[in-house]
Design a protein around this motif. Structure first.
Motif, PDB file in Angstrom:
ATOM      1  N   HIS A   1       0.796  -1.228   0.000  1.00 58.27           N
ATOM      2  CA  HIS A   1       0.000   0.000   0.000  1.00 58.27           C
ATOM      3  C   HIS A   1       0.830   1.280   0.000  1.00 58.27           C
ATOM      4  CE1 HIS A   1      -3.828  -2.104   0.284  1.00 58.27           C
ATOM      5  NE2 HIS A   1      -3.228  -2.909   1.128  1.00 58.27           N
ATOM      6  N   ASP A   2       2.156   1.184  -0.179  1.00 55.79           N
ATOM      7  CA  ASP A   2       2.925   2.406  -0.419  1.00 55.79           C
ATOM      8  C   ASP A   2       2.244   3.197  -1.539  1.00 55.79           C
ATOM      9  OD1 ASP A   2       4.876   1.914   1.462  1.00 55.79           O
ATOM     10  OD2 ASP A   2       6.487   1.521   0.029  1.00 55.79           O
ATOM     11  N   THR A   3       2.080   4.489  -1.316  1.00 53.69           N
ATOM     12  CA  THR A   3       1.370   5.336  -2.274  1.00 53.69           C
ATOM     13  C   THR A   3       2.313   6.403  -2.807  1.00 53.69           C
ATOM     14  OG1 THR A   3      -0.696   4.986  -1.072  1.00 53.69           O
ATOM     15  CG2 THR A   3      -0.633   6.831  -2.621  1.00 53.69           C
ATOM     16  N   GLY A   4       2.414   6.482  -4.134  1.00 50.28           N
ATOM     17  CA  GLY A   4       3.326   7.425  -4.766  1.00 50.28           C
ATOM     18  C   GLY A   4       2.624   8.678  -5.260  1.00 50.28           C
ATOM     19  N   ILE A   5       3.415   9.740  -5.418  1.00 47.06           N
ATOM     20  CA  ILE A   5       2.917  11.038  -5.894  1.00 47.06           C
ATOM     21  C   ILE A   5       3.799  11.522  -7.041  1.00 47.06           C
ATOM     22  CG2 ILE A   5       2.593  13.478  -5.337  1.00 47.06           C
ATOM     23  CD1 ILE A   5       2.085  12.762  -2.483  1.00 47.06           C
ATOM     24  N   HIS A   6       3.173  11.932  -8.128  1.00 48.62           N
ATOM     25  CA  HIS A   6       3.803  12.767  -9.154  1.00 48.62           C
ATOM     26  C   HIS A   6       3.074  14.113  -9.140  1.00 48.62           C
ATOM     27  CE1 HIS A   6       4.742   8.820 -11.474  1.00 48.62           C
ATOM     28  NE2 HIS A   6       5.745   9.138 -10.693  1.00 48.62           N
ATOM     29  N   LEU A   7       3.792  15.194  -9.358  1.00 47.08           N
ATOM     30  CA  LEU A   7       3.193  16.534  -9.275  1.00 47.08           C
ATOM     31  C   LEU A   7       3.787  17.462 -10.325  1.00 47.08           C
ATOM     32  CD1 LEU A   7       1.861  19.092  -7.840  1.00 47.08           C
ATOM     33  CD2 LEU A   7       3.923  19.139  -6.431  1.00 47.08           C
ATOM     34  N   LEU A   8       2.922  18.298 -10.893  1.00 46.12           N
ATOM     35  CA  LEU A   8       3.393  19.486 -11.598  1.00 46.12           C
ATOM     36  C   LEU A   8       2.492  20.652 -11.207  1.00 46.12           C
ATOM     37  CD1 LEU A   8       1.555  20.614 -14.250  1.00 46.12           C
ATOM     38  CD2 LEU A   8       2.335  18.456 -15.204  1.00 46.12           C
ATOM     39  N   VAL A   9       3.100  21.816 -11.068  1.00 43.56           N
ATOM     40  CA  VAL A   9       2.370  23.057 -10.826  1.00 43.56           C
ATOM     41  C   VAL A   9       2.220  23.753 -12.169  1.00 43.56           C
ATOM     42  CG1 VAL A   9       2.375  25.285  -9.657  1.00 43.56           C
ATOM     43  CG2 VAL A   9       3.193  23.253  -8.464  1.00 43.56           C
ATOM     44  N   GLY A  10       0.969  24.034 -12.559  1.00 47.72           N
ATOM     45  CA  GLY A  10       0.695  24.452 -13.920  1.00 47.72           C
ATOM     46  C   GLY A  10       1.154  25.844 -14.278  1.00 47.72           C
ATOM     47  N   GLY A  11       0.915  26.819 -13.412  1.00 47.41           N
ATOM     48  CA  GLY A  11       1.206  28.210 -13.750  1.00 47.41           C
ATOM     49  C   GLY A  11       2.520  28.690 -13.174  1.00 47.41           C
ATOM     50  N   ALA A  12       3.278  29.433 -13.962  1.00 51.13           N
ATOM     51  CA  ALA A  12       4.565  29.948 -13.488  1.00 51.13           C
ATOM     52  C   ALA A  12       4.403  30.840 -12.265  1.00 51.13           C
ATOM     53  CB  ALA A  12       5.250  30.720 -14.614  1.00 51.13           C
ATOM     54  N   THR A  13       3.269  31.521 -12.146  1.00 52.66           N
ATOM     55  CA  THR A  13       3.066  32.416 -11.000  1.00 52.66           C
ATOM     56  C   THR A  13       2.890  31.654  -9.694  1.00 52.66           C
ATOM     57  OG1 THR A  13       0.681  32.487 -11.457  1.00 52.66           O
ATOM     58  CG2 THR A  13       2.044  34.235 -12.418  1.00 52.66           C
ATOM     59  N   ASP A  14       2.598  30.360  -9.778  1.00 61.16           N
ATOM     60  CA  ASP A  14       2.447  29.547  -8.566  1.00 61.16           C
ATOM     61  C   ASP A  14       3.728  28.815  -8.194  1.00 61.16           C
ATOM     62  OD1 ASP A  14      -0.255  30.064  -7.875  1.00 61.16           O
ATOM     63  OD2 ASP A  14      -0.924  28.761  -9.509  1.00 61.16           O
ATOM     64  N   ARG A  15       4.793  29.054  -8.933  1.00 57.52           N
ATOM     65  CA  ARG A  15       6.055  28.377  -8.643  1.00 57.52           C
ATOM     66  C   ARG A  15       6.995  29.306  -7.879  1.00 57.52           C
ATOM     67  NH1 ARG A  15       6.596  26.776 -14.893  1.00 57.52           N
ATOM     68  NH2 ARG A  15       4.665  25.559 -15.056  1.00 57.52           N
ATOM     69  N   GLY A  16       7.824  28.705  -7.055  1.00 56.59           N
ATOM     70  CA  GLY A  16       8.862  29.468  -6.386  1.00 56.59           C
ATOM     71  C   GLY A  16       8.403  30.289  -5.207  1.00 56.59           C
ATOM     72  N   ARG A  17       7.188  30.055  -4.715  1.00 56.96           N
ATOM     73  CA  ARG A  17       6.717  30.810  -3.545  1.00 56.96           C
ATOM     74  C   ARG A  17       6.106  29.906  -2.479  1.00 56.96           C
ATOM     75  NH1 ARG A  17       1.202  32.633  -3.826  1.00 56.96           N
ATOM     76  NH2 ARG A  17       0.077  31.793  -5.633  1.00 56.96           N
ATOM     77  N   GLY A  18       6.444  28.607  -2.539  1.00 53.93           N
ATOM     78  CA  GLY A  18       6.010  27.685  -1.496  1.00 53.93           C
ATOM     79  C   GLY A  18       4.714  26.960  -1.762  1.00 53.93           C
ATOM     80  N   VAL A  19       4.081  27.229  -2.919  1.00 55.76           N
ATOM     81  CA  VAL A  19       2.805  26.569  -3.210  1.00 55.76           C
ATOM     82  C   VAL A  19       3.006  25.061  -3.371  1.00 55.76           C
ATOM     83  CG1 VAL A  19       0.911  26.363  -4.868  1.00 55.76           C
ATOM     84  CG2 VAL A  19       1.799  28.616  -4.266  1.00 55.76           C
ATOM     85  N   GLY A  20       4.051  24.660  -4.116  1.00 54.15           N
ATOM     86  CA  GLY A  20       4.292  23.235  -4.312  1.00 54.15           C
ATOM     87  C   GLY A  20       4.492  22.500  -3.003  1.00 54.15           C
ATOM     88  N   THR A  21       5.248  23.089  -2.101  1.00 57.32           N
ATOM     89  CA  THR A  21       5.457  22.477  -0.782  1.00 57.32           C
ATOM     90  C   THR A  21       4.141  22.302  -0.044  1.00 57.32           C
ATOM     91  OG1 THR A  21       7.700  23.360  -0.582  1.00 57.32           O
ATOM     92  CG2 THR A  21       6.548  22.817   1.468  1.00 57.32           C
ATOM     93  N   ALA A  22       3.312  23.360  -0.051  1.00 55.76           N
ATOM     94  CA  ALA A  22       2.033  23.285   0.647  1.00 55.76           C
ATOM     95  C   ALA A  22       1.130  22.203   0.052  1.00 55.76           C
ATOM     96  CB  ALA A  22       1.327  24.646   0.595  1.00 55.76           C
ATOM     97  N   LEU A  23       1.136  22.086  -1.278  1.00 58.03           N
ATOM     98  CA  LEU A  23       0.298  21.081  -1.915  1.00 58.03           C
ATOM     99  C   LEU A  23       0.800  19.670  -1.634  1.00 58.03           C
ATOM    100  CD1 LEU A  23      -0.508  22.659  -5.404  1.00 58.03           C
ATOM    101  CD2 LEU A  23      -1.677  22.963  -3.209  1.00 58.03           C
ATOM    102  N   LEU A  24       2.117  19.473  -1.664  1.00 57.87           N
ATOM    103  CA  LEU A  24       2.668  18.156  -1.360  1.00 57.87           C
ATOM    104  C   LEU A  24       2.337  17.738   0.061  1.00 57.87           C
ATOM    105  CD1 LEU A  24       6.147  18.416  -3.091  1.00 57.87           C
ATOM    106  CD2 LEU A  24       4.292  16.868  -3.710  1.00 57.87           C
TER     107      LEU A  24
END
Length: 232
Positions: free
Chosen positions: A146-169
């Motif tokens: 039951h190990d569960t894996g995650i793949h992620l992409l953040v779609g908009g450039a404005t949502d990158r580099g400000r901690g959004v990806g970390t919060a979503l993960l």
């Protein structure tokens, strides 16, 4: 039944030994009985992602919404053609390229579920949740049931580099552990060259357990343990 996997050597301290609270999580709902085709009898390898409740992040209310090809293909194709995304996902091209990638999951046995990440009702990211123990990745590390894996992409450039990806993960890892009681670990395998992605996983409470050579990349094996979730 999934194909027989060759034995693998333990990586560092990540052996198959489970701590007591790991075992409690695994046994909480009982292991599902296999059907004649080898799939669990509950009919859903990822515990009904479509029914998972929204959660609150510091950027707003977040929800995983399973992909619908007729609705979401143009948006996902646009994201896949962003050079920053294409460098690692390698799905740039016409809609048929993205559609083929999605159909392989949507028409499969449910071991991988593609989802939009929706923040305050706006689709802004893409996730794939998958059963890492049933994935080819399991040949490269000592997988647990039951190990569960995650793949992620953040779609908009404005949502990158400000901690959004970390919060979503962090939010998605918590959703997995909340809704998948048999899962004791959330895992990921970002390309080691993708430094922002590796850093986001680390900030979200994952640890870098090892580097593994996969067919298409050298990856950082990131693991977030259920037993540590309340100390992060």
């Amino acid at each position: 039944m999934p194909p027989t996997r060759p034995p693998v050597e333990p990586l560092g301290d990540d052996t198959l030994d489970l701590r007591v609270d790991d075992l409690v999580a695994l046994l909480a709902t009982g292991a599902p009985s296999p059907t004649p085709n080898g799939n669990p009898s509950d009919g859903d390898l990822l515990d009904s992602v479509a029914d998972w409740t929204p959660t609150t992040t510091r950027f707003g209310t977040f929800q995983l919404v399973p992909v619908r090809l007729d609705r979401d293909l143009p948006l996902l194709t646009r994201w896949m053609n962003d050079p920053a995304v294409a460098a690692f996902w390698e799905l740039a091209g016409p809609e048929t390229v993205t559609a083929e990638h999605l159909r392989a999951q949507l028409q499969g046995d449910g071991r991988s579920v593609p989802c939009l990440g929706v923040l305050d009702d706006v689709p802004m990211s893409y996730f794939e949740l998958y059963r890492a123990d049933l994935d080819p990745l399991a040949r490269h590390y000592p997988a647990r049931p039951h190990d569960t894996g995650i793949h992620l992409l953040v779609g908009g450039a404005t949502d990158r580099g400000r901690g959004v990806g970390t919060a979503l993960l962090r939010a998605v890892a918590e959703l997995v552990l909340d809704h998948r009681p048999r899962c004791t670990r959330v895992v990921a395998e970002p390309d080691i060259r993708n430094t922002p992605s590796v850093s986001a996983f680390l900030r979200a409470g994952f640890r870098n357990a090892a580097e593994v050579d996969l067919p298409d990349k050298r990856a950082a094996l990131m693991i977030r343990d259920r037993t540590l979730r309340h100390s992060l």
